[in-house]
Design a protein around this motif. Structure first.
Motif, PDB file in Angstrom:
ATOM      1  N   PRO A 201     -30.753   6.361  15.804  1.00 17.44           N
ATOM      2  CA  PRO A 201     -31.204   4.984  15.965  1.00 17.44           C
ATOM      3  C   PRO A 201     -32.497   4.705  15.192  1.00 17.44           C
ATOM      4  CG  PRO A 201     -30.718   5.968  18.101  1.00 17.44           C
ATOM      5  CD  PRO A 201     -30.725   7.077  17.084  1.00 17.44           C
ATOM      6  N   THR A 202     -32.747   3.432  14.959  1.00 19.75           N
ATOM      7  CA  THR A 202     -34.009   2.960  14.410  1.00 19.75           C
ATOM      8  C   THR A 202     -34.654   2.058  15.448  1.00 19.75           C
ATOM      9  OG1 THR A 202     -33.230   3.060  12.130  1.00 19.75           O
ATOM     10  CG2 THR A 202     -35.094   1.598  12.578  1.00 19.75           C
TER      11      THR A 202
ATOM     12  N   VAL B  46     -27.711   2.529  15.784  1.00 21.82           N
ATOM     13  CA  VAL B  46     -28.146   1.203  16.216  1.00 21.82           C
ATOM     14  C   VAL B  46     -29.591   0.970  15.790  1.00 21.82           C
ATOM     15  CG1 VAL B  46     -26.554   1.097  18.178  1.00 21.82           C
ATOM     16  CG2 VAL B  46     -28.887   1.910  18.534  1.00 21.82           C
ATOM     17  N   THR B  47     -29.915  -0.291  15.558  1.00 20.27           N
ATOM     18  CA  THR B  47     -31.292  -0.699  15.285  1.00 20.27           C
ATOM     19  C   THR B  47     -31.744  -1.602  16.416  1.00 20.27           C
ATOM     20  OG1 THR B  47     -31.055  -0.554  12.886  1.00 20.27           O
ATOM     21  CG2 THR B  47     -32.799  -1.993  13.713  1.00 20.27           C
ATOM     22  N   VAL B  48     -32.896  -1.279  16.986  1.00 17.20           N
ATOM     23  CA  VAL B  48     -33.505  -2.132  17.997  1.00 17.20           C
ATOM     24  C   VAL B  48     -34.634  -2.869  17.282  1.00 17.20           C
ATOM     25  CG1 VAL B  48     -34.645  -2.243  20.238  1.00 17.20           C
ATOM     26  CG2 VAL B  48     -32.887  -0.497  19.818  1.00 17.20           C
ATOM     27  N   GLY B  49     -34.475  -4.187  17.168  1.00 15.88           N
ATOM     28  CA  GLY B  49     -35.374  -5.007  16.365  1.00 15.88           C
ATOM     29  C   GLY B  49     -36.777  -5.105  16.924  1.00 15.88           C
TER      30      GLY B  49
ATOM     31  N   GLU C 286     -24.660  -1.463  20.093  1.00 18.10           N
ATOM     32  CA  GLU C 286     -24.775  -2.222  18.852  1.00 18.10           C
ATOM     33  C   GLU C 286     -26.216  -2.680  18.682  1.00 18.10           C
ATOM     34  OE1 GLU C 286     -23.162  -6.532  20.371  1.00 18.10           O
ATOM     35  OE2 GLU C 286     -21.683  -5.033  19.787  1.00 18.10           O
ATOM     36  N   ASP C 287     -26.540  -3.179  17.495  1.00 17.07           N
ATOM     37  CA  ASP C 287     -27.917  -3.571  17.195  1.00 17.07           C
ATOM     38  C   ASP C 287     -28.449  -4.575  18.219  1.00 17.07           C
ATOM     39  OD1 ASP C 287     -27.689  -1.973  14.976  1.00 17.07           O
ATOM     40  OD2 ASP C 287     -27.649  -3.625  13.535  1.00 17.07           O
TER      41      ASP C 287
END
Length: 190
Positions: free
Chosen positions: A127-128, A145-148, A161-162
């Motif tokens: 993840p990011t 997944v990217t956590v904004g 999902e993101d």
């Protein structure tokens, strides 16, 4: 193998610095590394690191300044942790993960990097977590997944999902919704 320790570093007995083959680990000024911790070779850590007991930091890991790595945390190598990060007790961070600045990861949260464990040979994709992300206790983040920026993942959520920036992810599988007013803003870790 001797580690390169910065000024005023405190290292408890029963700490192994420089496990494995490679360059000695570099640890910045004012570090506190507690008993039972193992830091591999080819690790670079900034100033003001504080660990709990029994921490494992594997090779090819870069850690910024002002970072707390809690008891029994595993940084499983080949990953990046920014500055002003707080990883609470029992967090697992796999290879190929990127954690930004001023990020909080709650107790026993698990980040993953293999979408098909053992069944298929694929590239690992951790993840990011962008800057100012908060992850609640026992949350699970799936590979890639990217956590904004500024997002908040609730305790126990399963992120498949993101997560868009400045939102709240809740449930299993997690669904993103507007960030409540009381959670708006930036993390104040440092």
């Amino acid at each position: 193998m001797a580690a390169r320790l910065g000024a005023d570093a405190t290292v408890d007995d029963d700490v192994h610095l420089g496990y494995g083959d490679g360059a000695p680990p570099v640890v910045g000024d004012r570090a506190t590394i507690r008993a039972g911790s193992i830091i591999y070779t080819d690790v670079e850590i900034g100033d003001d690191l504080t660990t709990g007991h029994g921490v494992l930091i594997r090779e090819q890991t870069t850690v910024g300044d002002d970072v707390v790595v809690g008891t029994d945390v595993v940084l499983d190598g080949n990953l990046t942790v920014g500055s002003g990060v707080s990883l609470q007790t029992g967090v697992y961070v796999p290879p190929a993960t990127t954690i930004g600045d001023d990020v909080f990861v709650g107790p026993r949260a698990v980040l993953t990097n293999d979408p098909y464990p053992i069944r298929t040979d694929v590239d690992l994709d951790g993840p990011t977590l962008e800057d100012h992300v908060s992850i609640g206790a026992n949350a699970t983040l799936l590979p890639g997944v990217t956590v904004g920026e500024g997002a908040f993942v609730a305790a126990g959520a399963v992120v498949t999902e993101d997560v868009p920036a400045e939102t709240l992810a809740v449930g299993s599988p997690a669904q993103s919704r507007d960030l409540p007013t009381e959670l708006d803003g930036r993390n104040r870790i440092r």
